[in-house]
Write an enzyme that holds these catalytic residues in place. Structure first.
Site, mmCIF file in Angstrom:
data_model
loop_
_atom_site.group_PDB
_atom_site.id
_atom_site.type_symbol
_atom_site.label_atom_id
_atom_site.label_comp_id
_atom_site.label_asym_id
_atom_site.label_seq_id
_atom_site.Cartn_x
_atom_site.Cartn_y
_atom_site.Cartn_z
ATOM 1 N N LYS A 46 46.851 59.530 47.206
ATOM 2 C CA LYS A 46 46.911 60.088 45.668
ATOM 3 C C LYS A 46 46.662 62.075 46.102
ATOM 4 O O LYS A 46 47.110 62.687 44.815
ATOM 5 C CB LYS A 46 45.908 59.476 44.694
ATOM 6 N N LYS A 78 42.631 51.157 34.029
ATOM 7 C CA LYS A 78 41.156 50.888 33.485
ATOM 8 C C LYS A 78 40.798 52.687 33.146
ATOM 9 O O LYS A 78 40.174 52.755 31.797
ATOM 10 C CB LYS A 78 39.893 51.475 34.638
ATOM 11 N N GLU A 129 50.666 56.956 38.512
ATOM 12 C CA GLU A 129 52.567 56.276 38.585
ATOM 13 C C GLU A 129 52.604 55.225 36.804
ATOM 14 O O GLU A 129 53.022 55.277 36.535
ATOM 15 C CB GLU A 129 52.486 54.742 39.233
ATOM 16 N N GLY A 168 38.710 47.394 39.088
ATOM 17 C CA GLY A 168 40.280 47.265 38.714
ATOM 18 C C GLY A 168 40.545 45.656 39.152
ATOM 19 O O GLY A 168 41.005 44.697 38.804
ATOM 20 N N ARG A 169 39.869 45.123 40.847
ATOM 21 C CA ARG A 169 40.859 44.145 41.529
ATOM 22 C C ARG A 169 39.897 42.737 40.873
ATOM 23 O O ARG A 169 40.626 41.849 41.535
ATOM 24 C CB ARG A 169 40.900 44.097 42.659
ATOM 25 N N HIS A 174 60.771 27.952 56.596
ATOM 26 C CA HIS A 174 62.654 28.871 56.792
ATOM 27 C C HIS A 174 62.433 29.669 57.519
ATOM 28 O O HIS A 174 63.122 30.933 57.510
ATOM 29 C CB HIS A 174 62.737 28.463 56.070
ATOM 30 N N GLU A 205 40.937 46.061 49.205
ATOM 31 C CA GLU A 205 40.920 46.825 48.202
ATOM 32 C C GLU A 205 38.984 47.167 48.776
ATOM 33 O O GLU A 205 38.670 47.753 48.878
ATOM 34 C CB GLU A 205 41.119 46.338 47.091
HETATM 35 O O1 F6P Z 1 44.925 52.944 43.691
HETATM 36 C C1 F6P Z 1 44.090 51.844 43.701
HETATM 37 C C2 F6P Z 1 43.226 51.468 41.839
HETATM 38 O O2 F6P Z 1 42.494 52.677 42.002
HETATM 39 C C3 F6P Z 1 43.046 50.044 42.323
HETATM 40 O O3 F6P Z 1 41.805 49.968 42.428
HETATM 41 C C4 F6P Z 1 43.372 49.697 41.224
HETATM 42 O O4 F6P Z 1 43.172 48.750 40.410
HETATM 43 C C5 F6P Z 1 44.781 50.845 40.497
HETATM 44 O O5 F6P Z 1 44.426 51.601 41.175
HETATM 45 C C6 F6P Z 1 44.572 50.955 38.610
HETATM 46 O O6 F6P Z 1 43.673 51.869 38.208
HETATM 47 P P1 F6P Z 1 43.987 52.324 36.646
HETATM 48 O O7 F6P Z 1 43.994 51.057 36.427
HETATM 49 O O8 F6P Z 1 42.514 52.488 36.475
HETATM 50 O O9 F6P Z 1 45.282 52.692 36.503
#
Ligand code: F6P
Length: 543
Positions: free
Chosen positions: A504, A206, A212, A267-268, A384, A353
């Site tokens: 972060k 987003k 990452e 995002g979620r 199990h 979240e």
């Molecule tokens: O670190 C949490 C978060 O901001 C989530 O809310 C989101 O889904 C995810 O990181 C990824 O964010 P982005 O889509 O901006 O890379």
């Protein structure tokens, strides 16, 4: 909004809890066998049996009163109409607009967003079709056979859930994999045995700033350039999904291959935006439209059904009942469908979240526990491993169990066994087996005391006809709205996530220290020693 715990409905629930806490589900069913019929509900192709919960009519009435006293319906209407209910970020919350029909009018900041949504859906559909048909060619002229989605959090869990759940309907000969972790091992694993000439990366972020995702995307870009021998290859093998078009262009992505969305999609909550692109390519535009239709059907139900017959409201209120009155700390999600193996992880982000907050939307401490810990595994596998604790442990773990009438495979007997396990687990958890019953079965008292299961462990049973795109869409929207109802009662902003920022921030600081080889004095003694240990090992490894 007044004090939650001072509300008449809250007080009534507290008093009522004292009466009902020691009642056994066995007694509730004996007194009222009709509850098996009365406490059921159908919506958007899903059937919910909530009769095996520790509640009665009085409980439900008090829970509905609580929702009324907290203005849940008004809050729902505010969300659906584009009000800025994400107050801490001053944003509308309109994931429901992502599945609105083409002729709907839904405004965010005075602008009808529905045409924008459909423009992106059309763009996605054309792209998906080009990949699926082989019309889209890679840099060397070969069709795409592998898609690697690079994204994390909502930019990973949603598309992965949809892809895995609907894999039986996906195009053969096209594989999709997902890389989220910054651990290079995950990317290396995804790249192994792939031919760059046939591989396309969907970089889903987003913000297009997530460390990452950008780290993995840069490594993927290097792999492409190295494998195909030209920088220009990047534009044929990378597309992006983001609200940050400029950053995606700067990365080297052709502006025509950037699929946008908007700040009013969290995002979620973004799986049905362009973030779902990888899944759409796999299952095709028509099935993606079915997914949206399933969610839309649940949205319409959530918007129009009275509280007493409203599936997301009932599920949200039942979850809150256990959390805030029984002190249950967790909720287990147990899909008896292997294709939903990623559902617990998806719901974990959605719920935790959203509602893992200790201050409310005004910034004041919430008086009660908020979001429960969500966890789970596919049904039968869990039997199990951890079901022992569900049966005989000291903690109360409400479970959501999910099953389907029809199998996704041709193995009918396996499906019958799966469903037998599903029904047996819910029955056994609710009713247990007493020492007396065991003795009647000839079990000696010396053993019966170990074998006895007290029961009274609650479950929701969700059933669908078949796991397909429409049902999955309904399931996703069901949980979105259930989470909303709980957040609305606690008064938290379910749509921001400030908590994740601290870690972060610190990681950005520490990576600089690792790379420059100098650890600042501002760390606590434990972190300093851990860093020194890591850096010594790193030097030794390089030396
Ligand atoms: O670190 C949490 C978060 O901001 C989530 O809310 C989101 O889904 C995810 O990181 C990824 O964010 P982005 O889509 O901006 O890379």
């Amino acid at each position: 909004m007044g004090h939650l715990t001072m509300l008449p409905a809250w007080q009534a629930l507290r008093a009522h809890y004292d009466e009902i806490r020691s009642r056994h589900l066995r007694d509730l069913f004996t007194e009222d066998p009709e509850r098996a019929k009365r406490y059921t509900l159908e919506a958007a192709g899903l059937f919910l049996d909530y009769s095996k919960n520790r509640l009665n009519d009085q409980t439900l009435e008090a829970l509905f009163n609580l929702a009324r006293e907290r203005g849940v319906e008004a809050q729902r209407d505010a969300m659906l109409s584009g009000a800025h209910i994400n107050t801490s970020e001053d944003r509308a919350v309109l994931h429901t607009a992502l599945r609105a029909p083409r002729d709907a009018v839904i405004c965010a900041n005075g602008h009808n967003v529905v045409p924008d949504v459909h423009k992106v859906l059309d763009h996605m559909g054309a792209f998906a079709q080009a990949i699926r048909s082989g019309a889209w060619r890679g840099f060397t002229g070969q069709p795409i056979r592998h898609i690697i989605n690079i994204g994390i959090g909502g930019s990973f869990l949603g598309p992965q859930l949809v892809y895995e759940a609907l894999k039986p309907y996906a195009l053969r000969g096209l594989t999709c994999s997902f890389v989220a972790n910054i651990d290079g091992a995950e990317l290396a694993n995804a790249l192994q045995d792939k031919d760059p000439a046939e591989t396309l990366f969907v970089i889903a972020s987003k913000t297009f700033t997530t460390l990452e995702t950008l780290t993995n995307a840069q490594l993927a870009r290097d792999w492409l350039v190295e494998g195909l021998g030209a920088q220009a290859a990047v534009a044929r093998h990378c597309v992006a999904v983001s609200v940050n078009v400029q950053a995606a262009v700067e990365f080297g992505i052709d502006a025509n291959n950037i699929f946008g969305f908007w700040d009013w999609v969290g995002g979620r909550y973004s799986v049905e935006s362009a973030i779902g692109l990888t899944a759409m390519v796999a299952i095709g535009g028509d099935l993606f439209a079915e997914l949206l239709a399933g969610s839309r059907a649940m949205d319409e139900h959530f918007q129009s059904a009275p509280l007493g017959a409203n599936m997301p409201a009932i599920m949200g209120l039942i979850s809150l009942w256990y959390n805030n009155f029984f002190g249950a700390q967790t909720v287990a999600i147990l899909p008896y469908a292997h294709a939903l193996a990623r559902l617990p992880a998806y719901l974990q982000q959605l719920a935790m979240e959203s509602n893992g907050k200790r201050v409310d939307a005004r910034g004041e401490l919430v008086e009660v526990d908020t979001g429960p810990i969500v966890w789970g595994e596919p049904g039968v596998d869990g039997q199990h491993s951890f079901h022992q604790l569900l049966y005989q442990g000291t903690r109360l773990v409400p479970c959501d169990m999910i099953g389907f009438m029809e199998p996704l495979s041709r193995y009918q007997r396996s499906h019958d066994l799966l469903m037998a396990s599903l029904f047996a687990q819910a029955e056994a958890l609710a009713f247990g087996r007493t020492g007396e019953q065991l003795r009647a079965l000839g079990v000696p008292p010396s053993r019966a005391k170990f074998e006895a299961c007290e029961g009274n462990r609650p479950t929701n049973m969700l059933l669908g006809q078949r796991l397909d795109a429409r049902t999955l869409g309904a399931l996703i929207a069901l949980y979105e709205h259930s989470v909303f109802v709980q957040g609305a009662i606690w008064g938290v902003d379910s749509f921001d996530q400030w908590g994740v920022e601290l870690g972060k921030d610190m990681a950005r600081h520490i990576i600089q220290e690792i790379e420059t080889g100098s650890v600042g004095a501002d760390h606590d003694p434990s972190t300093r020693r851990l860093l020194a240990r890591y850096m010594a090992a790193r030097r030794a490894g390089q030396g």
